[in-house]
Design a protein around this motif. Structure first.
Motif, PDB file in Angstrom:
ATOM      1  N   ALA B  98     -16.108   2.847  -0.854  1.00  0.00           N
ATOM      2  CA  ALA B  98     -17.015   2.129   0.052  1.00  0.00           C
ATOM      3  C   ALA B  98     -17.893   3.129   0.822  1.00  0.00           C
ATOM      4  O   ALA B  98     -19.090   2.915   1.018  1.00  0.00           O
ATOM      5  CB  ALA B  98     -16.205   1.278   1.022  1.00  0.00           C
ATOM      6  N   ILE B 122     -11.924  -1.450   4.148  1.00  0.00           N
ATOM      7  CA  ILE B 122     -11.679  -2.419   3.067  1.00  0.00           C
ATOM      8  C   ILE B 122     -10.166  -2.667   2.995  1.00  0.00           C
ATOM      9  O   ILE B 122      -9.383  -1.724   3.088  1.00  0.00           O
ATOM     10  CB  ILE B 122     -12.171  -1.829   1.718  1.00  0.00           C
ATOM     11  CG1 ILE B 122     -13.671  -1.443   1.787  1.00  0.00           C
ATOM     12  CG2 ILE B 122     -11.898  -2.795   0.571  1.00  0.00           C
ATOM     13  CD1 ILE B 122     -14.635  -2.604   1.863  1.00  0.00           C
ATOM     14  N   LEU B 128     -14.352  -3.623  -4.725  1.00  0.00           N
ATOM     15  CA  LEU B 128     -15.637  -3.748  -4.029  1.00  0.00           C
ATOM     16  C   LEU B 128     -16.580  -4.698  -4.754  1.00  0.00           C
ATOM     17  O   LEU B 128     -16.541  -4.824  -5.973  1.00  0.00           O
ATOM     18  CB  LEU B 128     -16.315  -2.378  -3.913  1.00  0.00           C
ATOM     19  CG  LEU B 128     -15.556  -1.311  -3.128  1.00  0.00           C
ATOM     20  CD1 LEU B 128     -16.455  -0.095  -2.899  1.00  0.00           C
ATOM     21  CD2 LEU B 128     -15.029  -1.850  -1.807  1.00  0.00           C
ATOM     22  N   PHE B 139     -16.082  -7.413  -0.818  1.00  0.00           N
ATOM     23  CA  PHE B 139     -14.884  -7.088  -1.594  1.00  0.00           C
ATOM     24  C   PHE B 139     -14.196  -8.364  -2.074  1.00  0.00           C
ATOM     25  O   PHE B 139     -14.393  -9.435  -1.520  1.00  0.00           O
ATOM     26  CB  PHE B 139     -13.913  -6.220  -0.782  1.00  0.00           C
ATOM     27  CG  PHE B 139     -13.453  -6.838   0.510  1.00  0.00           C
ATOM     28  CD1 PHE B 139     -12.370  -7.722   0.532  1.00  0.00           C
ATOM     29  CD2 PHE B 139     -14.103  -6.552   1.713  1.00  0.00           C
ATOM     30  CE1 PHE B 139     -11.941  -8.291   1.729  1.00  0.00           C
ATOM     31  CE2 PHE B 139     -13.687  -7.132   2.908  1.00  0.00           C
ATOM     32  CZ  PHE B 139     -12.600  -7.995   2.922  1.00  0.00           C
TER      33      PHE B 139
END
Lengths: 241, 241
Positions: B98, B122, B128, B139
């Motif tokens: 990310a 996340i 993702l 996500f």
């Protein structure tokens, strides 16, 4: 905020299938905010008897007020009255007061059709909601207000209903435009939200003619506190510039 | 229809307060219909951790796919990632993939701020979702797809997600305009719906330049059956005229 809470239940396959853009929630949300009623949920469900019964029971138990839209016309897919009646464990019948409202709308000389009479079927114990547009009434049973999906009629029924509801302190809101992205102001915003927990402070990014910016919205029931927050935000913005 | 089912969860105080008109549900509904995924519920809830956790769990258990919008930006009111992680009982961390997506979006030479890094948090085990507009990823965890509320980014993320999903038979729809009110055609419609239970037949009144009319919408996964229904409706309309 300790205002009464509300939920909206939108009943309609046409919204879920993508045919029709839902058109009543935005109006209801604005009106409830001004009335000091805290709208906590909007739920869109299909024309499915069991799903409607479950949703009415769940939302009615969780909130001060429930507002439904859709499914009260004369056709086979209009099943809201029966489902709401089931949710409250009561029967449905053609009522004289509903029949009179429809008779007044079609004119005194004309005979009511089966379709008209279907729209006069009201759950036992419900109070009618006036429909100044087309006559066919909505109804209130318990804390559930059953209204039409056609936007002009929904608005008219809400006008008839709102003055009689338990309401709270109107929510005041103000906003300030920042011509910087959210990231640049995330930290001072977090600090402000922490010291003014009685307010709701929202951050909404926008992209407008090449400018990436952020609108900060402050909401609360005390106008003086909202003004204080906006002044502090203005100081943050000017210091950043 | 036995297509896979879906629910949409819209997370945002700004919709419930009446400030902002919800803008993603209509797009999602249309795309899912074309993909043969049956959208069964849209639920709008506030930026409230416990409410998000409960709704994610309930909708994830009840449907094949869940799509969320909103609450994944960098500010204090963006709490969706933490709430979804809690719903699945996992932690949240700044992830290298990310971080790399954000670094690519801001440019290789620039340092990522705390705000950027917040958007790189996340839930553990999530995949993702690409964001070709502004870099900050969505996500997927379990059957829940967590996407942005900003409409252009929501659309881009849905483009990235849809091709990989379990889908079904596309839903075909057609409609016929009647220049009479619903009541006049309620009875033949009910009969048609009874003999073609594999189709969804909806009746939607309209008022257009002084004409009270009704659009009848027929939906189903078998185009031949939809055509048959439309032909029968046309016969009803012509007989009535």
């Amino acid at each position: 905020m300790t205002n009464p809470t509300a939920a909206m239940l939108v009943i309609g396959d046409e919204i879920l299938s993508g045919r029709t853009r839902e058109a009543n929630a935005y109006h209801l949300a604005g009106r409830l905010g001004k009335a000091g009623i805290d709208l906590r949920e909007i739920r869109v469900i299909p024309d499915d008897h069991a799903v409607i019964v479950d949703a009415v029971r769940a939302l009615s138990a969780a909130h001060t007020h429930v507002f439904t839209s859709g499914g009260i016309g004369p056709t086979h897919d209009d099943i809201t009255a029966d489902a709401v009646a089931d949710a409250f464990g009561v029967g449905v019948e053609v009522r004289d007061d509903a029949r009179a409202a429809l008779q007044a709308a079609v004119g005194p000389g004309r005979t009511l059709t089966d379709a008209h009479l279907r729209m006069a079927r009201i759950p036992h114990g419900a109070a009618l909601i006036d429909n100044r547009i087309s006559g066919a009434p909505g109804f209130r049973i318990g804390n559930v207000h059953v209204m039409a999906g056609v936007p002009a009629i929904f608005v008219a029924m809400l006008d008839a209903v709102l003055p009689g509801l338990e309401s709270g302190l109107p929510v005041v809101s103000d906003e300030l435009r920042f011509e910087v992205g959210e990231g640049r102001i995330a930290e001072p915003l977090r600090d402000l939200a922490a010291v003014m927990p009685e307010l709701s402070i929202g951050s909404y990014p926008f992209h407008d003619a090449g400018v990436y910016g952020t609108n900060i919205v402050v909401r609360g029931t005390d106008p003086a506190r909202v003004r204080v927050a906006i002044e502090r935000l203005r100081a943050i913005r000017d210091a950043d510039g």
